[in-house]
Structure formats: C-alpha cells, structure tokens
Scaffold this motif. Structure first.
Motif, PDB file in Angstrom:
ATOM      1  N   TYR A  52       4.973 -12.672   8.884  1.00  0.00           N
ATOM      2  CA  TYR A  52       5.213 -12.416   7.291  1.00  0.00           C
ATOM      3  C   TYR A  52       6.209 -11.814   6.406  1.00  0.00           C
ATOM      4  O   TYR A  52       6.549 -10.079   7.371  1.00  0.00           O
ATOM      5  N   ASP A  53       6.828 -11.506   5.976  1.00  0.00           N
ATOM      6  CA  ASP A  53       7.509 -10.350   4.989  1.00  0.00           C
ATOM      7  C   ASP A  53       6.244  -9.951   3.953  1.00  0.00           C
ATOM      8  O   ASP A  53       6.013 -10.566   2.417  1.00  0.00           O
ATOM      9  N   VAL A  54       5.314  -8.509   4.349  1.00  0.00           N
ATOM     10  CA  VAL A  54       4.676  -8.294   2.901  1.00  0.00           C
ATOM     11  C   VAL A  54       5.254  -7.771   2.111  1.00  0.00           C
ATOM     12  O   VAL A  54       4.010  -7.771   1.051  1.00  0.00           O
ATOM     13  N   LEU A  67      -4.737  -7.159   7.993  1.00  0.00           N
ATOM     14  CA  LEU A  67      -3.850  -7.345   7.893  1.00  0.00           C
ATOM     15  C   LEU A  67      -2.657  -6.791   8.078  1.00  0.00           C
ATOM     16  O   LEU A  67      -1.702  -6.848   9.121  1.00  0.00           O
ATOM     17  N   LEU A  68      -2.393  -5.720   6.720  1.00  0.00           N
ATOM     18  CA  LEU A  68      -1.315  -4.721   7.701  1.00  0.00           C
ATOM     19  C   LEU A  68      -1.605  -3.894   9.253  1.00  0.00           C
ATOM     20  O   LEU A  68      -0.051  -3.813   9.347  1.00  0.00           O
ATOM     21  N   LYS A  69      -2.274  -3.904   9.541  1.00  0.00           N
ATOM     22  CA  LYS A  69      -2.317  -3.168  10.663  1.00  0.00           C
ATOM     23  C   LYS A  69      -2.280  -4.079  11.234  1.00  0.00           C
ATOM     24  O   LYS A  69      -1.166  -4.042  12.541  1.00  0.00           O
ATOM     25  N   SER A  70      -3.134  -5.322  11.813  1.00  0.00           N
ATOM     26  CA  SER A  70      -2.118  -6.501  12.816  1.00  0.00           C
ATOM     27  C   SER A  70      -0.360  -6.471  12.661  1.00  0.00           C
ATOM     28  O   SER A  70       0.583  -6.950  13.772  1.00  0.00           O
ATOM     29  N   CYS A  71      -0.010  -6.512  11.124  1.00  0.00           N
ATOM     30  CA  CYS A  71       1.592  -6.892  11.230  1.00  0.00           C
ATOM     31  C   CYS A  71       1.627  -5.637  11.813  1.00  0.00           C
ATOM     32  O   CYS A  71       2.681  -5.759  12.622  1.00  0.00           O
ATOM     33  N   TYR A  72       1.601  -4.622  11.156  1.00  0.00           N
ATOM     34  CA  TYR A  72       1.910  -2.943  12.519  1.00  0.00           C
ATOM     35  C   TYR A  72       2.419  -3.247  13.713  1.00  0.00           C
ATOM     36  O   TYR A  72       3.160  -2.753  13.954  1.00  0.00           O
ATOM     37  N   ALA A  73       1.167  -3.731  14.035  1.00  0.00           N
ATOM     38  CA  ALA A  73       1.019  -3.673  15.698  1.00  0.00           C
ATOM     39  C   ALA A  73       1.856  -4.532  16.120  1.00  0.00           C
ATOM     40  O   ALA A  73       1.912  -4.556  17.033  1.00  0.00           O
ATOM     41  N   GLU A  74       2.228  -6.058  15.835  1.00  0.00           N
ATOM     42  CA  GLU A  74       3.399  -6.340  16.064  1.00  0.00           C
ATOM     43  C   GLU A  74       4.105  -6.483  16.037  1.00  0.00           C
ATOM     44  O   GLU A  74       5.846  -6.867  16.454  1.00  0.00           O
ATOM     45  N   ASN A  76       6.199  -6.042  12.679  1.00  0.00           N
ATOM     46  CA  ASN A  76       6.846  -6.653  11.861  1.00  0.00           C
ATOM     47  C   ASN A  76       7.782  -5.829  11.194  1.00  0.00           C
ATOM     48  O   ASN A  76       7.411  -4.747  10.788  1.00  0.00           O
ATOM     49  N   PRO A  77       8.821  -6.301  11.068  1.00  0.00           N
ATOM     50  CA  PRO A  77       9.977  -5.480  10.398  1.00  0.00           C
ATOM     51  C   PRO A  77       9.786  -5.122   9.496  1.00  0.00           C
ATOM     52  O   PRO A  77       9.868  -4.250   8.657  1.00  0.00           O
ATOM     53  N   SER A  78       9.431  -6.167   8.229  1.00  0.00           N
ATOM     54  CA  SER A  78       8.930  -5.722   6.776  1.00  0.00           C
ATOM     55  C   SER A  78       7.678  -4.381   6.981  1.00  0.00           C
ATOM     56  O   SER A  78       8.188  -3.281   5.831  1.00  0.00           O
ATOM     57  N   THR A  79       6.680  -4.164   7.664  1.00  0.00           N
ATOM     58  CA  THR A  79       5.624  -3.350   7.828  1.00  0.00           C
ATOM     59  C   THR A  79       6.660  -2.036   8.638  1.00  0.00           C
ATOM     60  O   THR A  79       6.049  -1.030   7.489  1.00  0.00           O
ATOM     61  N   LEU A  80       6.839  -2.170   9.019  1.00  0.00           N
ATOM     62  CA  LEU A  80       7.785  -0.845   9.525  1.00  0.00           C
ATOM     63  C   LEU A  80       8.852  -0.838   8.898  1.00  0.00           C
ATOM     64  O   LEU A  80       8.822   0.925   8.913  1.00  0.00           O
ATOM     65  N   TYR A  81       9.337  -1.111   7.848  1.00  0.00           N
ATOM     66  CA  TYR A  81      10.261  -0.438   6.891  1.00  0.00           C
ATOM     67  C   TYR A  81       9.204   0.355   5.585  1.00  0.00           C
ATOM     68  O   TYR A  81       9.778   1.238   5.473  1.00  0.00           O
ATOM     69  N   ILE A  82       8.335  -0.640   5.215  1.00  0.00           N
ATOM     70  CA  ILE A  82       7.453  -0.116   4.613  1.00  0.00           C
ATOM     71  C   ILE A  82       6.936   1.368   5.167  1.00  0.00           C
ATOM     72  O   ILE A  82       6.855   2.482   4.205  1.00  0.00           O
ATOM     73  N   LYS A  83       6.389   1.661   6.286  1.00  0.00           N
ATOM     74  CA  LYS A  83       6.028   2.689   6.658  1.00  0.00           C
ATOM     75  C   LYS A  83       7.084   3.953   7.108  1.00  0.00           C
ATOM     76  O   LYS A  83       6.630   4.516   6.985  1.00  0.00           O
ATOM     77  N   GLY A  84       7.958   3.327   7.745  1.00  0.00           N
ATOM     78  CA  GLY A  84       9.133   4.364   8.091  1.00  0.00           C
ATOM     79  C   GLY A  84       9.952   5.075   6.241  1.00  0.00           C
ATOM     80  O   GLY A  84       9.774   5.902   5.927  1.00  0.00           O
TER      81      GLY A  84
END
Length: 135
Positions: A52-54, A67-74, A76-84
């Motif tokens: 996914y590209d959130v 959904l965001l938690k699941s993406c982060y746990a996987e 997911n590059p877009s979620t890592l970027y947002i959190k970063g």
C-alpha cells in the motif's frame, strides 16, 4: 469487451496481481476485493500491506488505525516514511531518520529525497557532503 479470467490463474499469480493492484491504487484494490471471495482473501493477507502507498489513500476515507498499524508492522515503506518524518521533525527523535532511511532503501521515492536533504541540511558538520563544501 472480453474479460481476462483472472480466477483461472494459479493462486501465486493471483497473489502477484493483488500486490501490484495494492501498489498502484487503493481504490482499485477495494474493487478487486469486492469482485470475489478469493480475491478478498488474497487482498487481506498480511504481505499485501507492504505494498500500500498510504499517502495516496483518498482523504474522504476514514483510514482505520488498524490498517496503518498493519502496514507499519509489515515494514511498508510509505508508513515508515510517514512515521520517520513525524518522529524526526515533530518529536526530534533520531529514530525518525532511521525509519526514513529504511523507506529510502526500499526505494520509496519521497523518502529517498527527504532523507538525503535532511542529512545534507541537519547532519553535515562543516565537512564536505558528496564533494560540495557546506557554507
């Protein structure tokens, strides 16, 4: 127009199609999920969350936090970027730079740019950055 019989392909190929759809369009993925029970099952597998590209989820959808938690746990590059970005620029946590680097290493374009510029601006200590003296 004649339709391609996607459900007649082997399940591994169907899973690849679902992953590509997840990467390209959130809306198309939901359409694919609605098309059949087997597509819904494939789209809800954990590995699909990586693609996914959130950032491109329509704002009209109230994206569930799960959904965001699941993406982060996987990873997911877009979620890592947002959190970063959030960790580094909002909370001043160095962990944010590491998360942006992981997203950049995965090839996520936004992260590649943001990580490089952040390093150039905030982490250069008067030394040369890729051959360019900092002034």
């Amino acid at each position: 127009m004649k339709y391609f019989p996607l459900l007649e392909l082997p399940e591994e190929i169907q899973a690849l199609v679902v992953e590509r759809v997840a990467r390209n369009s959130f809306q198309d993925l939901y359409g694919l999920k609605a098309s059949s029970k087997s597509m819904k099952a494939l789209a809800e597998r954990r590995g699909v969350y990586y693609f996914y590209d959130v950032l491109y989820v329509p704002w009209g959808l109230n994206m569930p936090s799960q959904l965001l938690k699941s993406c982060y746990a996987e990873g997911n590059p877009s979620t890592l970027y947002i959190k970063g970005v959030q960790f580094y620029f909002t909370f001043d946590l160095q962990e944010g730079l590491s998360l942006m680097k992981h997203a950049a290493d995965a090839g996520y374009e936004h992260a590649v740019y943001t990580h490089a510029i952040t390093q150039a601006i905030f982490l250069c200590d008067g030394q040369y950055f890729n051959g360019i003296p900092r002034e």
